[in-house]
Design a protein around this motif. Structure first.
Motif, PDB file in Angstrom:
ATOM      1  N   LYS A 153       9.821  60.509  33.566  1.00  0.00           N
ATOM      2  CA  LYS A 153       9.787  59.962  32.209  1.00  0.00           C
ATOM      3  C   LYS A 153       9.815  58.444  32.248  1.00  0.00           C
ATOM      4  N   SER A 154       9.301  57.865  31.205  1.00  0.00           N
ATOM      5  CA  SER A 154       9.312  56.422  31.050  1.00  0.00           C
ATOM      6  C   SER A 154      10.738  55.887  31.089  1.00  0.00           C
ATOM      7  N   SER A 163      12.401  55.627  27.663  1.00  0.00           N
ATOM      8  CA  SER A 163      12.702  56.806  26.848  1.00  0.00           C
ATOM      9  C   SER A 163      14.204  56.975  26.647  1.00  0.00           C
ATOM     10  N   GLU A 173      10.907  62.158  22.481  1.00  0.00           N
ATOM     11  CA  GLU A 173       9.566  62.311  23.026  1.00  0.00           C
ATOM     12  C   GLU A 173       9.157  61.050  23.769  1.00  0.00           C
ATOM     13  N   CYS A 174       8.392  61.239  24.823  1.00  0.00           N
ATOM     14  CA  CYS A 174       7.877  60.096  25.555  1.00  0.00           C
ATOM     15  C   CYS A 174       6.736  60.545  26.453  1.00  0.00           C
ATOM     16  N   GLU A 223       5.192  60.926  30.308  1.00  0.00           N
ATOM     17  CA  GLU A 223       5.618  61.091  31.685  1.00  0.00           C
ATOM     18  C   GLU A 223       4.461  60.671  32.572  1.00  0.00           C
ATOM     19  N   SER A 230       5.558  64.376  27.161  1.00  0.00           N
ATOM     20  CA  SER A 230       6.762  65.086  27.595  1.00  0.00           C
ATOM     21  C   SER A 230       7.056  66.329  26.764  1.00  0.00           C
TER      22      SER A 230
END
Length: 59
Positions: free
Chosen positions: A8-9, A12, A17-18, A20, A34
């Motif tokens: 993941k970022s 985040s 939500e984000c 990946e 994600s």
């Protein structure tokens, strides 16, 4: 073909939500949403990903 190892970022927040990103496959950066890990994967050359993230930092 080896499996992508998504992370993941760093921006985040837990439970949000984000995007990946996976960089473990040579000459490929893979990006996915994600909230849909079995959904589509965007595959980019590393230079395109670098240019994209640099353009975000510039704004």
């Amino acid at each position: 073909m080896p499996e992508f190892a998504f992370v993941k970022s760093s921006y985040s927040q837990p439970g949000q939500e984000c995007v990946e990103v996976a960089r473990n496959i040579h000459h490929t950066v893979a990006v996915r949403d994600s909230k849909t890990p079995n959904g589509p994967i965007l595959r980019l050359p590393p230079k395109a990903w670098t240019d994209f993230t640099a353009s975000l930092a510039a704004n």
